[in-house]
Design an enzyme around this catalytic site. Structure first.
Site, PDB file in Angstrom:
ATOM      1  N   ARG A 133       0.844  -1.198   0.000  1.00 25.08           N
ATOM      2  CA  ARG A 133       0.000   0.000   0.000  1.00 25.08           C
ATOM      3  C   ARG A 133       0.874   1.241   0.000  1.00 25.08           C
ATOM      4  NH1 ARG A 133      -4.428  -0.901   4.681  1.00 25.08           N
ATOM      5  NH2 ARG A 133      -3.605   1.141   5.186  1.00 25.08           N
ATOM      6  N   ARG A 144       2.996  10.533   8.696  1.00 29.20           N
ATOM      7  CA  ARG A 144       1.611  10.350   9.159  1.00 29.20           C
ATOM      8  C   ARG A 144       1.563  10.147  10.672  1.00 29.20           C
ATOM      9  NH1 ARG A 144      -0.209   5.310   6.396  1.00 29.20           N
ATOM     10  NH2 ARG A 144      -2.136   5.628   7.514  1.00 29.20           N
TER      11      ARG A 144
END
Length: 190
Positions: A133, A144
């Site tokens: 991913r 993140r």
């Protein structure tokens, strides 16, 4: 029941949400899944989201809130929502409160999965190797994770002050974490 599963990326929110969908019939509203669906569609919005996420940045509140609001009625009709990856900021939390209030609903419980950042990096590296991913790239994941830790910290007192927050050790087995979440939802947590 409307539940927020609160925790950093790769903390196990998706795994636990899927279990709750199967066992309790709730609807999982995962902003990550919704954003990946938009990207897979190849739409203009999807391409915009892909560029933002590949840099490890967060997609704007306007986009995320619109995605959530488009599914609220479905979730309420099914008996409640599991918010997975949303809200991430006080502004998003206030927007969610307003959206639910318009339906005569509210957040009933917030479960925070507490996990170690180093363990998360191990999980994400493994998931990236297995699934590929793009948002799991270890470099963008670190961005993140930093954004999560910086931007979502204010949500803890926001929900705690309202008596909605339960903390669960997210470092245990899937089954152990599931039992602790069930206890929180059923009002038997200690």
């Amino acid at each position: 029941m409307n539940l927020i599963l609160f925790g950093p990326p790769a903390a196990g929110k998706g795994t636990q949400a899927k279990r709750l969908v199967e066992q309790r019939g709730m609807v999982q509203l995962s902003t990550g899944d919704m954003l990946r669906e938009a990207i897979a569609s190849g739409s203009k919005l999807g391409l915009e989201c892909q560029a933002i996420m590949s840099r490890g940045e967060l997609v704007s509140d306007v986009i995320v809130i619109a995605l959530i609001e488009s599914r609220l009625k479905e979730a309420e009709d099914a008996g409640g929502a599991i918010f997975d990856g949303f809200p991430r900021t006080i502004a998003q939390a206030e927007s969610l409160d307003g959206s639910l209030a318009r339906l005569g609903k509210q957040i009933d419980r917030v479960v925070r999965l507490k996990v170690d950042d180093a363990a998360l990096m191990e999980r994400i590296s493994k998931r990236y190797a297995e699934q590929g991913r793009p948002d799991d790239n270890p470099d963008s994941f670190k961005v993140r994770l930093d954004a999560y830790n910086r931007n979502t910290a204010p949500l803890l007192p926001y929900y705690s002050a309202r008596g909605l927050l339960t903390e669960v050790d997210g470092m245990g087995s899937i089954e152990t974490v599931a039992a602790a979440i069930d206890a929180a939802l059923d009002g038997t947590a200690t």
